[in-house]
Design an enzyme around this catalytic site. Structure first.
Site, mmCIF file in Angstrom:
data_model
loop_
_atom_site.group_PDB
_atom_site.id
_atom_site.type_symbol
_atom_site.label_atom_id
_atom_site.label_comp_id
_atom_site.label_asym_id
_atom_site.label_seq_id
_atom_site.Cartn_x
_atom_site.Cartn_y
_atom_site.Cartn_z
ATOM 1 C CD1 TRP A 147 53.516 32.721 19.752
ATOM 2 C CD2 TRP A 147 54.503 32.202 17.798
ATOM 3 N NE1 TRP A 147 53.135 31.432 19.409
ATOM 4 C CE2 TRP A 147 53.723 31.091 18.221
ATOM 5 C CE3 TRP A 147 55.206 32.106 16.594
ATOM 6 C CZ2 TRP A 147 53.635 29.899 17.485
ATOM 7 C CZ3 TRP A 147 55.110 30.928 15.852
ATOM 8 C CH2 TRP A 147 54.328 29.841 16.307
ATOM 9 C CE LYS A 171 48.733 38.962 25.478
ATOM 10 N NZ LYS A 171 50.089 38.409 25.272
ATOM 11 C CB ALA A 227 42.049 26.555 21.087
ATOM 12 C CD GLU A 246 41.846 38.156 10.249
ATOM 13 O OE1 GLU A 246 41.984 37.031 9.729
ATOM 14 O OE2 GLU A 246 41.298 39.099 9.667
ATOM 15 C CB CYS A 280 47.516 32.085 9.718
ATOM 16 S SG CYS A 280 47.723 33.732 9.062
ATOM 17 C CD GLU A 379 47.152 26.939 12.677
ATOM 18 O OE1 GLU A 379 46.728 27.037 13.839
ATOM 19 O OE2 GLU A 379 47.216 27.897 11.896
HETATM 20 P P1 NAP Z 1 47.748 31.806 20.606
HETATM 21 O O1 NAP Z 1 48.381 30.828 21.477
HETATM 22 O O2 NAP Z 1 46.298 31.686 20.321
HETATM 23 O O3 NAP Z 1 48.071 33.227 21.217
HETATM 24 C C1 NAP Z 1 47.719 34.418 20.559
HETATM 25 C C2 NAP Z 1 47.715 35.549 21.567
HETATM 26 O O4 NAP Z 1 46.660 35.324 22.493
HETATM 27 C C3 NAP Z 1 48.995 35.660 22.372
HETATM 28 O O5 NAP Z 1 49.269 37.033 22.558
HETATM 29 C C4 NAP Z 1 48.589 34.994 23.686
HETATM 30 O O6 NAP Z 1 49.355 35.438 24.780
HETATM 31 C C5 NAP Z 1 47.160 35.463 23.813
HETATM 32 N N1 NAP Z 1 46.317 34.703 24.736
HETATM 33 C C6 NAP Z 1 46.451 33.449 25.184
HETATM 34 N N2 NAP Z 1 45.450 33.132 26.027
HETATM 35 C C7 NAP Z 1 44.657 34.221 26.128
HETATM 36 C C8 NAP Z 1 43.462 34.514 26.843
HETATM 37 N N3 NAP Z 1 42.873 33.616 27.636
HETATM 38 N N4 NAP Z 1 42.901 35.737 26.696
HETATM 39 C C9 NAP Z 1 43.462 36.660 25.890
HETATM 40 N N5 NAP Z 1 44.603 36.441 25.194
HETATM 41 C C10 NAP Z 1 45.187 35.225 25.300
HETATM 42 O O7 NAP Z 1 48.437 31.858 19.169
HETATM 43 P P2 NAP Z 1 49.997 31.874 18.868
HETATM 44 O O8 NAP Z 1 50.515 30.537 19.207
HETATM 45 O O9 NAP Z 1 50.627 33.079 19.456
HETATM 46 O O10 NAP Z 1 49.998 32.112 17.271
HETATM 47 C C11 NAP Z 1 49.788 31.106 16.366
HETATM 48 C C12 NAP Z 1 48.335 31.043 15.924
HETATM 49 O O11 NAP Z 1 47.940 32.297 15.366
HETATM 50 C C13 NAP Z 1 48.087 30.031 14.824
HETATM 51 O O12 NAP Z 1 46.893 29.328 15.102
HETATM 52 C C14 NAP Z 1 47.915 30.878 13.580
HETATM 53 O O13 NAP Z 1 47.183 30.299 12.558
HETATM 54 C C15 NAP Z 1 47.258 32.081 14.120
HETATM 55 N N6 NAP Z 1 47.448 33.217 13.228
HETATM 56 C C16 NAP Z 1 46.382 33.651 12.483
HETATM 57 C C17 NAP Z 1 46.539 34.710 11.604
HETATM 58 C C18 NAP Z 1 45.386 35.214 10.788
HETATM 59 O O14 NAP Z 1 45.508 36.266 10.207
HETATM 60 N N7 NAP Z 1 44.254 34.503 10.704
HETATM 61 C C19 NAP Z 1 47.779 35.351 11.492
HETATM 62 C C20 NAP Z 1 48.836 34.888 12.260
HETATM 63 C C21 NAP Z 1 48.646 33.831 13.135
HETATM 64 P P3 NAP Z 1 50.716 34.729 25.280
HETATM 65 O O15 NAP Z 1 51.176 33.809 24.213
HETATM 66 O O16 NAP Z 1 51.610 35.860 25.513
HETATM 67 O O17 NAP Z 1 50.377 33.996 26.542
HETATM 68 MG MG MG Z 2 51.233 31.671 23.269
#
Ligand code: NAP
Ligand code: MG
Length: 492
Positions: A147, A171, A227, A246, A280, A379
């Protein structure tokens, strides 16, 4: 109508409604009917049906679609910026000057790159055969995005995948689905056939998990937390598919004693507060030589007190809210717990007044953070800079690498040898020297260590989204080849 499947907007069939909120006010932006497993199946089916034709399209045909899409995105730039700002809680200035132009440029880049899928030269390596390399698309890609930069993260997944001839089901995070839908619509309007780009908006555990585990999905590309990334990898293992991850970051920002202090202070503010720290690659751990330490901490705190925190639609706003109430509570909790063994120099709370309705958190500097403490290792993903001192270069490099993450880092110095050593020895996918944050379409982005593997952006991303085929073509026409004798020798 918040699913984009087979070139059409559809409603989700899970029966679960979801409110997309504006995190700056808590107001409802849109109500969505989430995707369930049937919607994911339909999207994968559409992507599968579209694969044959799209994978056979010529490079110039794919390039033309992407070039048109870049123009259409530019035409809709203001609308995209407003929607992005609203549901992701971004200051409008950031959405206008960073998220949207970055996406337009990425789209134009992959339009050009689609025509440059180079391999090694064809040659007669054996002497008797012509060997050539074909770089081929993988099939249906299933992507899951976060997000924090909804539009850019969608673009980083979709563009290299389709430029290389794959079809995709994306998604997005359920709290920020709107601009991913707009991107899919634009690509389709630009000429991508129905089914080439599909978006299902649903929750991670339902739609995300089903997509990752789908037997007809050939590859998963995921951006999100470490995670969830591990869970995604485990789900993908059951069908043995290719995975590109990523993940999180905890970037060090190393200020050596010969650094330009003013540049480092201003650089730290921008690199820690960009997107309210929900980046990130954001500077998370400032590692500062003891001789500059007090001035650095005072300088950053002074600028933090001048940062304009405010409504996201105000052009003057520097800092917007965090993405959700849950995330705000997480950030605030980490700072509260850090008070036990560190000093909160400024910030460390949510602003009151009108902003109290939103998920705002003040820009925060925490100095003398205890090594090994949660604020040092985990983080935060918020506007919180942890600062520690160091005494010599070896210690600086050791502290920079004292993390399970390895996405990005920066070194601040006027000494070319120090810069060279830091660039080599810091284990991260990107090291900036005397800057921190800028990204460019031509260069790869991706992690070391627990920040994942594989690259977004640049021609390197084609290594994720293509597979390499060796074609070995006999040029002798000899029926009884010399090498057959190694396997069988006819009697007599
Ligand atoms: P997140 O909680 O890991 O969620 C990422 C995506 O995964 C969301 O679309 C989430 O869906 C989905 N998801 C959750 N559980 C899942 C499952 N069991 N199977 C498949 N998909 C699942 O991360 P976030 O809070 O959205 O974003 C922040 C994180 O992204 C931070 O750790 C950041 O460092 C990382 N990030 C990394 C980069 C990079 O390039 N390395 C870039 C940007 C962000 P829902 O939330 O819709 O439930
Ligand atoms: Mg989430």
């Amino acid at each position: 109508m918040h699913q984009f499947i087979g070139g059409e907007h559809r409603s989700g069939t899970s029966g679960t409604p979801f409110e997309v909120l504006d995190p700056s006010t808590g107001d409802v932006v849109e109500e969505v009917l989430l995707a369930g497993p049937e919607d994911v199946d339909a999207a994968v089916g559409a992507a599968r049906a579209a694969f044959g034709e799209w994978s056979r399209a010529t490079p110039v045909e794919r390039a033309t679609v992407l070039a048109r899409a870049a123009t259409l995105l530019e035409e809709r730039a203001e609308e995209l910026a407003r929607v992005e700002s609203r549901h992701a809680g971004k200051p409008i200035r950031l959405a206008r000057e960073f998220d949207v132009p970055g996406t337009v440029d990425n789209t134009a880049f992959f339009g050009a790159a689609a025509r440059r899928l180079d391999g090694m030269a064809s040659a007669e390596y054996s002497g008797d055969h012509t060997s050539s390399i074909r770089r081929e698309p993988i099939g249906v890609v299933g992507s899951v995005s976060p997000w924090n930069y909804p539009l850019q993260m969608a673009a980083w997944k979709v563009l290299p995948a389709v430029a290389a001839g794959n079809t995709i089901v994306l998604k997005p995070a359920e709290i920020t689905p709107l601009t991913s839908l707009m991107l899919a619509e634009v690509l389709t309007e630009a000429g991508a056939a129905p089914g080439v780009v599909n978006v299902v908006t649903g929750s991670g555990p339902v739609a995300g998990q089903h997509l990752v585990g789908h037997p007809d999905v050939a590859m998963t590309s995921f951006t999100g937390s470490t995670a969830v990334g591990r869970q995604v990898m485990a789900t993908a293992a059951a069908t043995g598919k290719r995975v590109h991850l990523e993940l999180g970051g905890k970037a060090p920002f190393v200020v050596f004693d010969d650094a330009d202090l003013e540049a480092a202070v201003h650089g730290a503010v921008a690199a820690n507060l960009i997107n309210a720290g929900q980046d990130c690659t954001a500077a998370a751990r400032a590692i500062v030589h003891r001789s500059l330490y007090d001035d650095f901490v005072a300088g950053v705190a002074d600028l933090y007190r001048q940062v304009r925190t405010g409504p996201t639609d105000d052009e003057a706003t520097d800092l917007g809210p965090l993405s959700s109430r849950t995330h705000l509570d997480k950030v605030a909790g980490m700072v509260e717990r850090a008070r036990a063994d560190a000093t909160v120099v400024c910030g460390g709370r949510s602003p009151g007044g009108d902003l109290a309705r939103g998920c705002y958190y003040e820009p925060t500097v925490v100095s003398d953070v205890a090594l090994g403490s949660e604020l040092w290792t985990d983080e935060v993903f918020g506007p919180v800079l942890a600062v520690v001192p160091f005494d010599d270069d070896d210690e600086a490099i050791r502290l920079a690498n004292d993390t399970e993450y390895g996405l990005a880092a920066s070194a601040w110095t006027r000494d070319t040898y120090r810069a060279g050593r830091a660039s080599r020895e810091i284990r991260a996918g990107c090291v900036w020297v005397n800057d921190h944050i800028p990204i460019i379409s031509e260069m790869p982005h991706g992690g070391y260590k627990h920040s994942g593997f594989g690259k977004d952006m640049s021609a390197y991303s084609f290594d994720e989204y293509t597979q390499v085929k060796h074609v070995m073509h006999d040029i002798t026409g000899i029926a009884r080849k010399g090498w057959h004798r190694t396997v069988f020798t006819l009697p007599g």
